[in-house]
Design an enzyme around this catalytic site. Structure first.
Site, PDB file in Angstrom:
ATOM      1  N   HIS A 104     -20.005 -36.123  -3.498  1.00 61.13           N
ATOM      2  CA  HIS A 104     -19.678 -36.282  -1.851  1.00 61.13           C
ATOM      3  C   HIS A 104     -18.123 -36.033  -1.539  1.00 61.13           C
ATOM      4  CE1 HIS A 104     -23.434 -37.447  -1.077  1.00 61.13           C
ATOM      5  NE2 HIS A 104     -23.433 -38.181  -2.165  1.00 61.13           N
TER       6      HIS A 104
ATOM      7  N   SER B  40       6.520 -20.614   1.522  1.00 61.43           N
ATOM      8  CA  SER B  40       6.410 -20.305   3.246  1.00 61.43           C
ATOM      9  C   SER B  40       7.726 -20.089   3.652  1.00 61.43           C
ATOM     10  CB  SER B  40       6.333 -21.896   3.591  1.00 61.43           C
ATOM     11  OG  SER B  40       6.549 -21.714   4.672  1.00 61.43           O
TER      12      SER B  40
ATOM     13  N   LYS C 145       7.525 -25.589   0.043  1.00 62.55           N
ATOM     14  CA  LYS C 145       6.405 -25.125  -0.181  1.00 62.55           C
ATOM     15  C   LYS C 145       5.609 -24.400  -1.412  1.00 62.55           C
ATOM     16  CE  LYS C 145       2.927 -25.765   2.150  1.00 62.55           C
ATOM     17  NZ  LYS C 145       2.316 -25.666   3.381  1.00 62.55           N
TER      18      LYS C 145
ATOM     19  N   GLU D  12      -7.294 -18.846  -2.696  1.00 60.45           N
ATOM     20  CA  GLU D  12      -7.254 -18.966  -1.450  1.00 60.45           C
ATOM     21  C   GLU D  12      -7.895 -17.809  -0.845  1.00 60.45           C
ATOM     22  OE1 GLU D  12      -4.322 -20.223   1.196  1.00 60.45           O
ATOM     23  OE2 GLU D  12      -3.946 -22.692  -0.241  1.00 60.45           O
TER      24      GLU D  12
END
Ligand code: ARG
Length: 479
Positions: free
Chosen positions: A166, A287, A293, A300
């Site tokens: 979980h 970024s 970043k 991804e």
């Protein structure tokens, strides 16, 4: 009086003698597949040569025709290789383009090649040949990926990290053990692709359009020349089913799903909030607005591309489901999803093999995360059970100990023996069962080392699992 048919204009297609008007440019473009099925040119030539040699052995084609076909095909292969071959939309697909060129090069022998054959069994053969090569490459790449997983697992066979259920800290595992879970997943993926290849490796040629042919063909010899294990046993099935392509996409969707889960973990682990790993810069981008970043773009995209591959599986299932026997043009739509699936899986595996090696682990952060979730609570319960307390009582006692630790702002594994005894007093029989070895049982290392059964996370067990996996891979390579 019946009107005499006029011969079709020069610009009309190979099969157009029966037609009175040419197709529009739009229909031509809509029905053509040459811009994508030209990828199967090498397989088309290979299949045609095997067919022509069989026709010659069976005395259906002359030796001199065969020699002309072989000569012409060698030139065509060369033209394609050098990028000089003129692909022509008017000739619809890879099969007609090559046949037309062959006829232009060698004359009547080229026109005789299609004896006893149809584009229906031809295309079914070409895709199988193409996909067989793609699968062989994918199988090799899975092994390379598995080697990098095992190398990483070996380095971190002892490194504790929180195991989650979980997404909550559950019990300690080693990072090596965690990586081995992905080895097991891809081991099954390997088997699925191998199975798919085996079921696919049947020769359709000889089925012709759908009903077989009247020529005395020898299908077995063509199968042997093209490396097929057997011939398709039913001509209708041979030309019409694409279940092997669907199976390939299903195996690919599962492999991608596994890699997508690993990607999700990598993304999570490298989030500064978690900080378990850092990923080499070559798999990340910055970024355009936020200078600080470093984004995990590659994992991804693996996660994102998995959606595409799942879509291809559904596309092919849907393509097939309404088709009556035998061949229908719908089947031409099988190629783009199939090619894209093979390309995506191939690229993903190639990138992943390198990306695993580009993971830099941050052991202190993993340990710190483990020191926060009372991850050895189950170990304390197991300890009490082994000393004779019924499991339900032990569970209750440990819940109290966790509460005591929470009040003190400590992890359970940090309590000393007195504090533990104090916490357990409310459950009769619990506190007095605690001895000094309880502290070992609830330590992270104690918890890990106690799980020595096969499939467990104890460092030595993980090392044994790695050795076994390496053995398996060695065997696979040898076959
Ligand atoms: N381009 C076609 C395909 O991919 C080849 C078979 C065409 N057969 C036919 N009867 N029109 O399926």
């Amino acid at each position: 009086m019946t009107a005499k048919p006029t011969p079709p204009p020069e610009s009309m297609k190979t099969w157009s003698g029966r037609f009175n008007e040419p197709v529009s440019e739009l229909v031509k473009r809509y029905t053509a597949s040459v811009f994508f099925d030209c990828r199967m040119a090498a397989q088309d030539i290979q299949g045609s040569l095997a067919h022509a040699r069989m026709l010659t052995r069976q005395k259906i084609l002359s030796e001199s025709d065969l020699a002309a076909i072989e000569h012409g095909m060698a030139q065509i292969a060369d033209e394609i290789e050098r990028g000089e071959f003129q692909w022509n939309l008017d000739d619809e697909d890879v099969h007609l383009n090559i046949e037309k060129r062959l006829t232009a090069l060698v004359g009547d022998a080229g026109k005789r090649l299609h004896t006893g054959r149809s584009r229906n069994d031809q295309v079914a053969t070409d895709i199988r040949l193409w996909l067989r090569e793609a699968i062989d490459h994918i199988l090799e790449l899975i092994i390379v990926f598995q080697h990098s997983l095992l190398d990483m697992a070996e380095v971190h066979a002892d490194l504790p990290m929180p195991g989650f259920t979980h997404l909550q800290v559950a019990q300690p595992v080693t990072f090596g053990h965690h990586l081995l879970a992905y080895y097991e997943m891809t081991r099954r993926d390997f088997e699925r692709f191998t199975d798919c290849r085996r079921r696919m490796n049947y020769l359709p040629l000889g089925a012709a359009a759908l009903a077989g042919t009247t020529y005395p063909i020898d299908r077995e010899s063509v199968a042997a020349e093209l490396g097929f294990d057997e011939i398709c046993r039913n001509s209708l099935d041979a030309v019409s089913d694409r279940d092997f392509a669907i199976e390939f996409c299903a195996a690919s969707a599962l492999l991608m799903t596994h890699l997508s889960r690993l990607s999700e973990e990598i993304i999570l682990w490298m989030s500064p909030r978690v900080g378990f790993i850092d990923l080499a810069d070559r798999f990340c981008t910055g970024s355009s607005i936020m200078p600080q970043k470093k984004n995990p773009d590659v994992p991804e995209l693996v996660r994102g591309k998995t959606g595409r591959i799942n879509g291809h599986l559904i596309a092919l299932l849907t393509l097939m489901k309404g088709q009556s026997l035998a061949y229908n043009k719908d089947n031409q739509e099988d190629k783009e999803p199939l090619f894209d699936t093979a390309d995506t899986v191939t690229d993903t595996l190639r990138i992943y093999a390198d990306m695993i090696g580009g993971i830099r682990v941050k052991p202190n952060n993993m340990r710190a995360a483990l020191a926060q979730g009372h991850a050895t609570a189950t170990d304390l319960a197991d300890y009490l059970v082994k000393k004779g307390l019924p499991f339900r009582d032990a569970h209750e006692a440990v819940a109290l100990a966790v509460r005591a630790a929470e009040i003190r702002g400590l992890d359970l594994s940090r309590l000393n023996l007195d504090e533990l005894r104090m916490a357990l007093t409310q459950v009769p029989g619990a506190a007095e069962r605690l001895a000094k070895d309880a502290l070992t049982a609830i330590s992270i290392e104690g918890s890990l080392c106690a799980r020595t059964h096969p499939g467990g996370t104890a460092p030595d067990t993980v090392r044994a699992a790695i050795a076994r996996a390496r053995n398996e891979l060695g065997e696979q390579k040898g076959t």
